[in-house]
Scaffold this active site. Structure first.
Site, mmCIF file in Angstrom:
data_model
loop_
_atom_site.group_PDB
_atom_site.id
_atom_site.type_symbol
_atom_site.label_atom_id
_atom_site.label_comp_id
_atom_site.label_asym_id
_atom_site.label_seq_id
_atom_site.Cartn_x
_atom_site.Cartn_y
_atom_site.Cartn_z
ATOM 1 N N GLU A 279 -9.934 4.441 -11.657
ATOM 2 C CA GLU A 279 -11.321 4.833 -11.354
ATOM 3 C C GLU A 279 -11.877 5.799 -12.396
ATOM 4 O O GLU A 279 -13.083 5.863 -12.599
ATOM 5 C CB GLU A 279 -11.407 5.483 -9.960
ATOM 6 C CG GLU A 279 -11.447 4.461 -8.837
ATOM 7 C CD GLU A 279 -11.874 5.047 -7.487
ATOM 8 O OE1 GLU A 279 -11.927 6.278 -7.332
ATOM 9 O OE2 GLU A 279 -12.127 4.239 -6.567
ATOM 10 N N HIS A 300 13.422 -8.456 -11.389
ATOM 11 C CA HIS A 300 13.716 -9.831 -10.985
ATOM 12 C C HIS A 300 12.436 -10.596 -10.665
ATOM 13 O O HIS A 300 12.476 -11.629 -10.009
ATOM 14 C CB HIS A 300 14.676 -9.820 -9.790
ATOM 15 C CG HIS A 300 15.982 -9.178 -10.145
ATOM 16 N ND1 HIS A 300 17.119 -9.897 -10.457
ATOM 17 C CD2 HIS A 300 16.315 -7.867 -10.302
ATOM 18 C CE1 HIS A 300 18.100 -9.055 -10.765
ATOM 19 N NE2 HIS A 300 17.633 -7.810 -10.679
ATOM 20 N N LYS A 414 -19.620 -2.947 -2.278
ATOM 21 C CA LYS A 414 -20.186 -2.387 -1.035
ATOM 22 C C LYS A 414 -21.552 -2.992 -0.760
ATOM 23 O O LYS A 414 -21.847 -3.398 0.365
ATOM 24 C CB LYS A 414 -20.321 -0.860 -1.139
ATOM 25 C CG LYS A 414 -19.010 -0.112 -1.193
ATOM 26 C CD LYS A 414 -19.279 1.386 -1.163
ATOM 27 C CE LYS A 414 -18.020 2.162 -1.468
ATOM 28 N NZ LYS A 414 -18.283 3.576 -1.700
HETATM 29 O O1 PA5 Z 1 -11.999 9.037 -6.035
HETATM 30 C C1 PA5 Z 1 -12.930 8.793 -5.282
HETATM 31 O O2 PA5 Z 1 -13.960 9.503 -5.276
HETATM 32 C C2 PA5 Z 1 -12.904 7.648 -4.312
HETATM 33 O O3 PA5 Z 1 -11.785 6.856 -4.470
HETATM 34 C C3 PA5 Z 1 -12.956 8.156 -2.879
HETATM 35 O O4 PA5 Z 1 -11.870 9.012 -2.660
HETATM 36 C C4 PA5 Z 1 -12.942 7.042 -1.862
HETATM 37 O O5 PA5 Z 1 -13.942 6.116 -2.152
HETATM 38 C C5 PA5 Z 1 -13.142 7.595 -0.444
HETATM 39 O O6 PA5 Z 1 -14.329 8.293 -0.356
HETATM 40 P P1 PA5 Z 1 -14.665 9.260 0.840
HETATM 41 O O7 PA5 Z 1 -13.666 10.359 0.856
HETATM 42 O O8 PA5 Z 1 -16.048 9.728 0.577
HETATM 43 O O9 PA5 Z 1 -14.579 8.433 2.120
#
Ligand code: PA5
Length: 437
Positions: A279, A300, A414
């Site tokens: 990310e 394996h 989303k």
């Molecule tokens: O790193 C990030 O910001 C995301 O992966 C969030 O942790 C994830 O989308 C969950 O978001 P939230 O804590 O707002 O539910």
């Protein structure tokens, strides 16, 4: 202290290639420290370990003690950064067959990290008739997966154990003021912990997001944080080295980094790492693709590809110096399996030789191997590793020229999902999407 060894990257890249990135790495680290780069409103994790005070530790520990005492199971509801850090640390430290053995306190199980119907069904079946609680974690307070799981689990908890029990055994970890979860927590009178505004999800494991579930699982959060402080104060050279070498490899055509472990308990640490790097770096058409394997299991399966497939990969191997337990291979008089040549030796030694053999074979096959050594798998070492990877990720992302602290690409699925589900406000897209299916 954890250590890094990058000499087996040489061959794919030269010392000159690596040194050529020295200034860029230093500049990226300075940008982080000065807080004047992209995403600089999300740098709260940088000095977080050393800033956690006694009152914060006490509040988390007291809440964890109560949940451990009262509950057989505690469901940690969250996804992404609100899930993977706690899962990684708990899995790394737990007895790997804890689920089948008597427990001394609450066990932590996870939900809200998928929308699998059978998963939630099975979990709800497990919870029925027991004493349990919920830690619901969402920084935004609006993420669909945990919101659905929480709605279902909250309803079940209230039905089965009563509203009073539920309000006393649901803890919400969310933004200080914003989001649906904050409103709900206030209305229901839940205990709450705050995710600081300037700490993004995937950098939040050392906030209550990770620390509360880890403490409920019975682990020492002070030692974990102390490990992170070790790195905050003394890990810069290692982080620069890692960032420099992996970027040199990337520039030489090694587009995929595989995090390798030889310890099953580190599987979820790799999942956490993949989220952190995926990310943070994968944007603007750029970024090393973070992958992971569990060896020797995957030797394996994926071993063939790694040894002989397209030469676009490099490995970062997590090597563990000290095991917690000793298992010695026995002698067998008949020796029908031909294993007497390793009789009397520890399994850890055999595993280590498998690791060394694999590393050499992969280097010979054109796969550079970086090695990160962990003295042992314990809270302190995991804290060091977590902070090491976090800061190296920030440096590396700036070297790549991206904002490591946003994740705009996550929104695309989303929007489509909302349109396909008929969420109000998304009507315009629904027909166009359905026509493509
Ligand atoms: O790193 C990030 O910001 C995301 O992966 C969030 O942790 C994830 O989308 C969950 O978001 P939230 O804590 O707002 O539910």
């Amino acid at each position: 202290m954890i250590k890094i060894d990058t000499k087996a990257a040489l061959g794919a890249v030269t010392e000159n290639d690596i040194n050529a990135l020295h200034d860029a790495a230093e500049a990226a680290a300075r940008t982080l420290a000065d807080g004047d780069g992209a995403g600089n409103d999300f740098l709260g994790w940088l000095n977080l370990p050393s800033s956690i005070d006694e009152a914060q530790f006490n509040a988390i520990e007291q809440c964890a003690t109560r949940l451990r005492r009262d509950c057989e199971l505690v469901v940690a509801v969250g996804i992404g950064g609100s899930y993977l850090g706690a899962k990684a640390v708990i899995e790394a430290l737990n007895d790997q067959f804890a689920a089948y053995k008597p427990a001394t306190g609450a066990r932590v199980v996870f939900a809200g990290n998928n929308i699998g119907e059978d998963y939630l069904h099975d979990l709800m079946g497990l919870l029925a008739g027991r004493k349990w609680g919920i830690i619901v974690i969402s920084k935004s307070g609006t993420t669909t997966e945990p919101a659905i799981a929480f709605r279902l689990l909250k309803g079940q908890l209230e039905r089965e154990l009563g509203r009073e029990w539920a309000s006393q055994h649901i803890v919400a970890i969310t933004d200080a003021a914003r989001g649906a979860l904050r409103g709900l927590a206030t209305q229901e009178g839940y205990d709450t912990f705050v995710i600081p505004d300037n700490v993004g999800g995937r950098f939040s494991v050392l906030t209550p997001v990770g620390l509360l579930p880890i403490a409920v699982a019975g682990f020492d959060i002070r030692a974990l944080v102390a490990g992170a402080v070790d790195m905050e104060h003394g890990g810069d050279q290692m982080m620069l080295q890692y960032a420099q070498v992996r970027n040199a490899l990337y520039q030489s055509g090694k587009k995929i980094e595989i995090l390798v472990n030889f310890e099953p308990r580190l599987h979820f640490l790799a999942e956490w790492w993949k989220q952190l790097y995926g990310e943070s770096e994968g944007k603007d058409g750029k970024g090393i693709f973070p992958a992971s394997v569990d060896f020797t299991t995957d030797l394996h399966s994926m071993g063939q590809w790694i040894q002989d497939g397209e030469r676009t990969i490099f490995e970062t191997v997590l090597t563990v110096e000290q095991q917690h337990h000793e298992v010695v291979i026995p002698t067998d008089e008949a020796d029908l399996d031909g294993l007497n040549y390793i009789a009397g030796r520890r399994l850890g030694e055999v595993n280590h030789k498998a690791e060394l053999g694999t590393r050499l074979a992969h280097v010979d096959g054109g796969v550079p191997c970086l090695v990160i050594s962990l003295p042992a798998i314990d809270e302190r070492t995991l804290g060091q590793l977590i902070y090491f990877f976090e800061k190296a990720c920030g440096i590396s992302g700036y070297m790549l020229g991206v904002n490591p602290f946003n994740q705009p690409g996550v929104e695309a699925y989303k929007k489509n999902m909302f349109a396909l589900l008929g969420k109000p406000g998304y009507e315009a897209q629904t027909a166009a999407l359905e026509a493509r299916l």
